[in-house]
Scaffold this motif. Structure first.
Motif, short mmCIF file in Angstrom:
data_model
loop_
_atom_site.label_atom_id
_atom_site.label_comp_id
_atom_site.label_asym_id
_atom_site.label_seq_id
_atom_site.Cartn_x
_atom_site.Cartn_y
_atom_site.Cartn_z
N ARG A 49 0.83 -1.20 0.00
CA ARG A 49 0.00 0.00 0.00
C ARG A 49 0.86 1.25 0.00
NH1 ARG A 49 -3.06 1.56 3.62
NH2 ARG A 49 -5.06 1.98 2.59
N ALA A 50 1.91 1.26 0.81
CA ALA A 50 2.78 2.43 0.91
C ALA A 50 3.50 2.70 -0.41
CB ALA A 50 3.78 2.25 2.04
N SER A 51 3.80 1.65 -1.16
CA SER A 51 4.56 1.83 -2.39
C SER A 51 3.82 2.69 -3.40
CB SER A 51 4.89 0.46 -3.01
OG SER A 51 3.72 -0.16 -3.53
N ARG A 106 -1.26 -6.16 -2.17
CA ARG A 106 -0.13 -6.78 -2.85
C ARG A 106 -0.60 -7.80 -3.87
NH1 ARG A 106 1.93 -9.35 1.10
NH2 ARG A 106 3.16 -7.60 1.91
N THR A 107 -1.55 -8.64 -3.47
CA THR A 107 -2.10 -9.63 -4.39
C THR A 107 -2.79 -8.96 -5.57
OG1 THR A 107 -2.41 -11.20 -2.57
CG2 THR A 107 -3.64 -11.61 -4.59
N SER A 108 -3.52 -7.89 -5.27
CA SER A 108 -4.23 -7.17 -6.33
C SER A 108 -3.26 -6.55 -7.33
CB SER A 108 -5.12 -6.09 -5.72
OG SER A 108 -6.09 -6.66 -4.86
N ILE A 109 -2.16 -5.97 -6.82
CA ILE A 109 -1.17 -5.38 -7.71
C ILE A 109 -0.57 -6.46 -8.60
CG2 ILE A 109 1.09 -4.25 -7.82
CD1 ILE A 109 0.34 -2.72 -5.30
N GLY A 110 -0.24 -7.61 -8.01
CA GLY A 110 0.30 -8.70 -8.82
C GLY A 110 -0.66 -9.15 -9.89
N ALA A 159 -2.87 0.81 -8.12
CA ALA A 159 -1.52 0.30 -8.36
C ALA A 159 -0.66 1.18 -9.24
CB ALA A 159 -1.61 -1.10 -9.00
N ASN A 160 -1.12 2.40 -9.57
CA ASN A 160 -0.38 3.25 -10.51
C ASN A 160 -0.09 2.50 -11.80
OD1 ASN A 160 -0.06 5.66 -8.87
ND2 ASN A 160 1.38 4.50 -7.63
N ALA A 161 -1.02 1.63 -12.20
CA ALA A 161 -0.78 0.75 -13.35
C ALA A 161 -1.76 1.03 -14.49
CB ALA A 161 -0.89 -0.71 -12.91
N LEU A 254 4.89 -10.93 -6.68
CA LEU A 254 3.98 -10.36 -5.70
C LEU A 254 2.89 -11.33 -5.29
CD1 LEU A 254 3.62 -6.79 -7.23
CD2 LEU A 254 4.76 -7.36 -5.10
N LEU A 255 2.42 -12.13 -6.24
CA LEU A 255 1.37 -13.10 -5.92
C LEU A 255 1.89 -14.23 -5.03
CD1 LEU A 255 -0.50 -13.43 -9.34
CD2 LEU A 255 -1.37 -12.38 -7.25
N LEU A 256 3.16 -14.60 -5.22
CA LEU A 256 3.74 -15.72 -4.49
C LEU A 256 4.48 -15.31 -3.24
CD1 LEU A 256 5.12 -17.72 -7.56
CD2 LEU A 256 2.98 -18.10 -6.31
N ARG A 257 4.57 -13.98 -2.99
CA ARG A 257 5.36 -13.47 -1.88
C ARG A 257 4.74 -13.86 -0.53
NH1 ARG A 257 6.83 -7.06 -0.97
NH2 ARG A 257 7.95 -7.27 0.97
#
Length: 257
Positions: A49-51, A106-110, A159-161, A254-257
């Protein structure tokens, strides 16, 4: 905000973030959407989230450089057509960030990164098959603008994506290279600046994040100049293949982290 400050980063972590910031500058003046790699790097090193809050001012710096470089080539009717739908997407993304914890983000960004990689592959295959770009003045064109606008607003807020989404829309609308770069430059500058109050209200931007931004933004400038130099020389097909591969790796990480 659960974030890492400049003083908590190792040398390798700062070097990775600096390289990602340089790629932001490069993507803004050469290949829009390539900064999905930067997104993956930031989300891997910082809390997810902070990223998004740390990366946002860096993206705005790149947007400013892109606007200065390509300001004469923007197509404003296209921008005005997109903004209402983008606003809806940003609001939906804001609500999502309020409700979601760091693991979900994190999962959503991945997942978004993998989706964007698939969208980019689909875009390249369709571009060769279409005899005539989709017109944006027809009813289907207006529906396309609204659909891409909402998705772009959501992905850019969460995600700035939003780069690959808007790249797909602008290419399908028949934009040439300079018009594409000029229109996307103004689009992302306006959208990213409008996201600042939401990100600050969510606690994603604070003094610590801005201090880290101040150190990293210095690397955006040489990246932008490198992109301006390379835009007429770059092998677009090879570069997109590398970006897709890096985006897939980042999304899986990110998904596997």
């Amino acid at each position: 905000m659960n974030t890492m400050t400049l003083w908590h980063l190792t040398g390798w972590q700062f070097a990775a973030l600096a390289g990602a910031a340089l790629l932001v500058g490069f993507s803004k003046t050469a290949v829009s959407g390539a900064n999905t790699v930067s997104l993956a790097v930031f989300a891997a090193i910082l809390p997810a989230r902070a990223s998004t809050g740390v990366l946002l001012p860096i993206l705005i710096a790149g947007d400013l450089l892109a606007v200065v470089t390509y300001r004469r080539h923007a197509h404003w009717p296209t921008l005005w057509r997109l903004f209402p739908a983008v606003a809806v997407g940003v609001l939906v993304g804001t609500v999502f960030l309020v409700l979601a914890d760091d693991a979900v983000v994190r999962t959503s960004i991945g997942a978004i990164l993998l989706l964007m990689a698939g969208v980019t592959v689909w875009r390249r295959r369709r571009a060769a098959a279409e005899d005539e770009p989709g017109a944006v003045t027809t009813r289907s064109g207006r529906l396309k603008a609204r659909s891409y606008g909402v998705l772009g607003g959501f992905t850019t807020m969460v995600a700035n994506a939003g780069g690959p989404v808007m790249s797909l829309y602008l290419l399908s609308a028949g934009f040439r290279k300079l018009g594409f770069l000029g229109t996307s430059a103004f689009f992302f500058l306006i959208v990213n600046v409008s996201k600042v109050p939401f990100s600050a209200g969510l606690g994603l931007i604070d003094g610590s994040s801005l201090l880290l931004d101040a150190a990293l933004v210095l690397f955006v400038v040489p990246g932008a100049f490198l992109g301006k130099w390379a835009v007429d020389r770059i092998d677009q097909r090879l570069f997109e293949q590398l970006v897709i591969a890096a985006t897939v790796v980042g999304g899986l990480q990110l998904l596997l982290r």
